[in-house]
Design a protein around this motif. Structure first.
Motif, PDB file in Angstrom:
ATOM      1  N   SER A 143     -26.007 -70.412 -55.016  1.00 49.67           N
ATOM      2  CA  SER A 143     -25.734 -71.847 -54.991  1.00 49.67           C
ATOM      3  C   SER A 143     -25.070 -72.170 -53.665  1.00 49.67           C
ATOM      4  O   SER A 143     -24.378 -71.323 -53.082  1.00 49.67           O
ATOM      5  CB  SER A 143     -24.830 -72.263 -56.157  1.00 49.67           C
ATOM      6  OG  SER A 143     -23.530 -71.704 -56.012  1.00 49.67           O
ATOM      7  N   LEU A 144     -25.274 -73.368 -53.183  1.00 47.46           N
ATOM      8  CA  LEU A 144     -24.690 -73.820 -51.928  1.00 47.46           C
ATOM      9  C   LEU A 144     -23.971 -75.130 -52.205  1.00 47.46           C
ATOM     10  O   LEU A 144     -24.582 -76.083 -52.695  1.00 47.46           O
ATOM     11  CB  LEU A 144     -25.791 -74.019 -50.873  1.00 47.46           C
ATOM     12  CG  LEU A 144     -25.362 -74.238 -49.422  1.00 47.46           C
ATOM     13  CD1 LEU A 144     -24.616 -73.033 -48.890  1.00 47.46           C
ATOM     14  CD2 LEU A 144     -26.570 -74.532 -48.551  1.00 47.46           C
TER      15      LEU A 144
ATOM     16  N   SER B 146     -28.696 -76.199 -42.710  1.00 41.04           N
ATOM     17  CA  SER B 146     -30.015 -76.185 -43.343  1.00 41.04           C
ATOM     18  C   SER B 146     -30.598 -74.777 -43.366  1.00 41.04           C
ATOM     19  O   SER B 146     -31.332 -74.407 -44.289  1.00 41.04           O
ATOM     20  CB  SER B 146     -30.970 -77.144 -42.630  1.00 41.04           C
ATOM     21  OG  SER B 146     -31.199 -76.765 -41.296  1.00 41.04           O
ATOM     22  N   ALA B 147     -30.252 -73.947 -42.368  1.00 43.26           N
ATOM     23  CA  ALA B 147     -30.679 -72.541 -42.386  1.00 43.26           C
ATOM     24  C   ALA B 147     -30.047 -71.818 -43.570  1.00 43.26           C
ATOM     25  O   ALA B 147     -30.695 -70.984 -44.226  1.00 43.26           O
ATOM     26  CB  ALA B 147     -30.304 -71.865 -41.077  1.00 43.26           C
ATOM     27  N   LEU B 148     -28.782 -72.136 -43.856  1.00 43.59           N
ATOM     28  CA  LEU B 148     -28.114 -71.512 -44.992  1.00 43.59           C
ATOM     29  C   LEU B 148     -28.774 -71.949 -46.299  1.00 43.59           C
ATOM     30  O   LEU B 148     -28.908 -71.147 -47.234  1.00 43.59           O
ATOM     31  CB  LEU B 148     -26.636 -71.907 -44.975  1.00 43.59           C
ATOM     32  CG  LEU B 148     -25.643 -70.986 -45.684  1.00 43.59           C
ATOM     33  CD1 LEU B 148     -25.714 -69.569 -45.134  1.00 43.59           C
ATOM     34  CD2 LEU B 148     -24.228 -71.534 -45.536  1.00 43.59           C
ATOM     35  N   TYR B 149     -29.208 -73.199 -46.371  1.00 45.47           N
ATOM     36  CA  TYR B 149     -29.923 -73.678 -47.557  1.00 45.47           C
ATOM     37  C   TYR B 149     -31.253 -72.936 -47.710  1.00 45.47           C
ATOM     38  O   TYR B 149     -31.616 -72.498 -48.812  1.00 45.47           O
ATOM     39  CB  TYR B 149     -30.169 -75.184 -47.456  1.00 45.47           C
ATOM     40  CG  TYR B 149     -31.024 -75.720 -48.575  1.00 45.47           C
ATOM     41  CD1 TYR B 149     -30.486 -75.903 -49.849  1.00 45.47           C
ATOM     42  CD2 TYR B 149     -32.368 -76.021 -48.367  1.00 45.47           C
ATOM     43  CE1 TYR B 149     -31.273 -76.382 -50.890  1.00 45.47           C
ATOM     44  CE2 TYR B 149     -33.159 -76.487 -49.402  1.00 45.47           C
ATOM     45  CZ  TYR B 149     -32.612 -76.665 -50.661  1.00 45.47           C
ATOM     46  OH  TYR B 149     -33.396 -77.130 -51.693  1.00 45.47           O
ATOM     47  N   ARG B 150     -31.976 -72.765 -46.603  1.00 49.99           N
ATOM     48  CA  ARG B 150     -33.235 -72.010 -46.661  1.00 49.99           C
ATOM     49  C   ARG B 150     -32.986 -70.563 -47.096  1.00 49.99           C
ATOM     50  O   ARG B 150     -33.780 -69.983 -47.838  1.00 49.99           O
ATOM     51  CB  ARG B 150     -33.929 -72.035 -45.302  1.00 49.99           C
ATOM     52  CG  ARG B 150     -34.553 -73.382 -44.950  1.00 49.99           C
ATOM     53  CD  ARG B 150     -35.055 -73.383 -43.505  1.00 49.99           C
ATOM     54  NE  ARG B 150     -35.634 -74.664 -43.145  1.00 49.99           N
ATOM     55  CZ  ARG B 150     -36.927 -74.869 -42.891  1.00 49.99           C
ATOM     56  NH1 ARG B 150     -37.771 -73.853 -42.935  1.00 49.99           N
ATOM     57  NH2 ARG B 150     -37.378 -76.058 -42.572  1.00 49.99           N
ATOM     58  N   PHE B 151     -31.894 -69.977 -46.608  1.00 51.86           N
ATOM     59  CA  PHE B 151     -31.529 -68.618 -46.999  1.00 51.86           C
ATOM     60  C   PHE B 151     -31.348 -68.546 -48.514  1.00 51.86           C
ATOM     61  O   PHE B 151     -31.858 -67.625 -49.167  1.00 51.86           O
ATOM     62  CB  PHE B 151     -30.231 -68.223 -46.284  1.00 51.86           C
ATOM     63  CG  PHE B 151     -29.730 -66.836 -46.609  1.00 51.86           C
ATOM     64  CD1 PHE B 151     -30.078 -65.759 -45.816  1.00 51.86           C
ATOM     65  CD2 PHE B 151     -28.891 -66.620 -47.696  1.00 51.86           C
ATOM     66  CE1 PHE B 151     -29.611 -64.475 -46.103  1.00 51.86           C
ATOM     67  CE2 PHE B 151     -28.416 -65.341 -47.985  1.00 51.86           C
ATOM     68  CZ  PHE B 151     -28.789 -64.271 -47.194  1.00 51.86           C
ATOM     69  N   SER B 152     -30.638 -69.508 -49.090  1.00 54.88           N
ATOM     70  CA  SER B 152     -30.356 -69.488 -50.532  1.00 54.88           C
ATOM     71  C   SER B 152     -31.635 -69.665 -51.349  1.00 54.88           C
ATOM     72  O   SER B 152     -31.850 -68.956 -52.340  1.00 54.88           O
ATOM     73  CB  SER B 152     -29.329 -70.561 -50.898  1.00 54.88           C
ATOM     74  OG  SER B 152     -29.850 -71.864 -50.704  1.00 54.88           O
TER      75      SER B 152
END
Length: 342
Positions: free
Chosen positions: A120-121, A101-107
């Motif tokens: 994109s993730l 979810s941190a990676l999603y927030r980063f994107s």
């Protein structure tokens, strides 16, 4: 030989940061850029030089340039990234409950700020892939693509409180002449000439986030990018495992047979695996001695004969010959061009 982690001795070629300097040229006058380089202890670059750039020099230039250009990505993207953007990014990702979810927030954070690319993730089999999608036909900015992927990896590692394993890295630009420098940055195989720039993580390593306090956030920002730009992993290639062995070993014992024994394989197997990595035991040993010598010459605390002795050379003359082969400069000339006159 009692040295700390091998990342402290890592250097990259001057070519590795040339795209960064080209971006800074669009934001700075010639005199301002020259001032940034001087204050970062970076001598003028010569196109024919084999000069190396240290972690300390990269950190100093980053910290000065991000503030003085008022662009935290220093011209690497089409839109300036205004001051305190990184602070807001850290505040957002540290509230995530998992690394995925941190990676999603980063994107999503960067998708609000970037015009020329969008992140994109996506899930692909057992991996989670963060990918840059171009929004125009501009050629990729190599240093910018590297830095933003490494920032994603650095933030995940900060939240996990250990360096998160990387599955693979791809870049949408052709193989550069400094491709070996990427092993200093990413603990994973790196592929060039791909459709998109991306970083992939095995989903099994993307566990829960470990709480980070406001003071932790401040330390991350204050140190940036020291704590995250060079990899600390020694496991992703045999070459870095050998380098780690050499860092912890007396030079008199630093031979192929001892390295193979420490890595639980035969010398022939180690030679074959290093060849697969495109290197050799001697090349790795020479690169480490070169990087340690560069650090000692820049520090200015040791005589050249002392450096030669500490690096296991039988004479100062042999060290001079080797150093000139590695860098195109004698130790004395390298030191004079690196350390400003008093």
């Amino acid at each position: 030989m009692t040295h700390p982690a091998p990342t402290l001795f890592s250097t990259v070629s001057q070519d590795f940061i040339q795209d960064w300097l080209a971006a800074l040229e669009t934001l700075c006058s010639a005199s301002h850029l020259q001032s940034l380089l001087e204050r970062s202890d970076l001598p003028p670059f010569d196109a024919n030089s084999q000069r190396r750039v240290t972690l300390d020099q990269i950190v100093r230039l980053y910290q000065l340039a991000a503030v003085e250009t008022e662009d935290e990505m220093m011209g690497l993207w089409s839109r300036p990234i205004r001051p305190r953007a990184l602070q807001h990014l850290l505040t957002s990702v540290r509230e995530a409950t998992s690394l995925s979810s941190a990676l999603y927030r980063f994107s999503t954070f960067w998708n609000l700020l970037l015009d020329d690319y969008q992140f994109s993730l996506s899930e692909r089999e057992e991996t989670l892939v963060l990918q840059l999608e171009p929004q125009d036909s501009q050629p990729p900015q190599r240093f910018g693509h590297m830095l933003i992927l490494k920032l994603a990896h650095g933030l995940l590692s900060w939240l996990a409180r250990h360096e998160v394993a990387v599955h693979a890295v791809t870049f949408a630009f052709e193989l550069p002449n400094f491709e070996e420098d990427y092993a200093v940055i990413f603990p994973a195989p790196v592929c060039f000439g791909c459709t998109n720039t991306s970083i992939a993580f095995d989903k099994t390593v993307l566990g829960p986030v470990h709480f980070r306090s406001a003071p932790d956030l401040g330390v991350f920002l204050e140190n940036a990018p020291r704590d995250w730009i060079f990899t600390r992993s020694s496991a992703h290639t045999q070459a870095l495992r050998v380098r780690s062995f050499l860092v912890a070993t007396e030079w008199s014992e630093a031979n192929l047979a001892n390295a193979a024994h420490a890595l639980h394989m035969t010398p022939r197997t180690l030679m074959r695996r290093l060849d697969t990595d495109g290197t050799s035991f001697q090349l790795i040993k020479d690169a480490l001695r070169r990087d340690i010598a560069i650090g000692d010459l820049q520090a200015g605390d040791k005589t050249i004969d002392a450096i030669a002795h500490d690096l296991g050379f039988s004479s100062g003359a042999n060290f001079h010959k080797a150093f000139q082969k590695w860098t195109g400069n004698t130790p004395n000339s390298y030191r004079r061009r690196t350390i400003p006159a008093a």
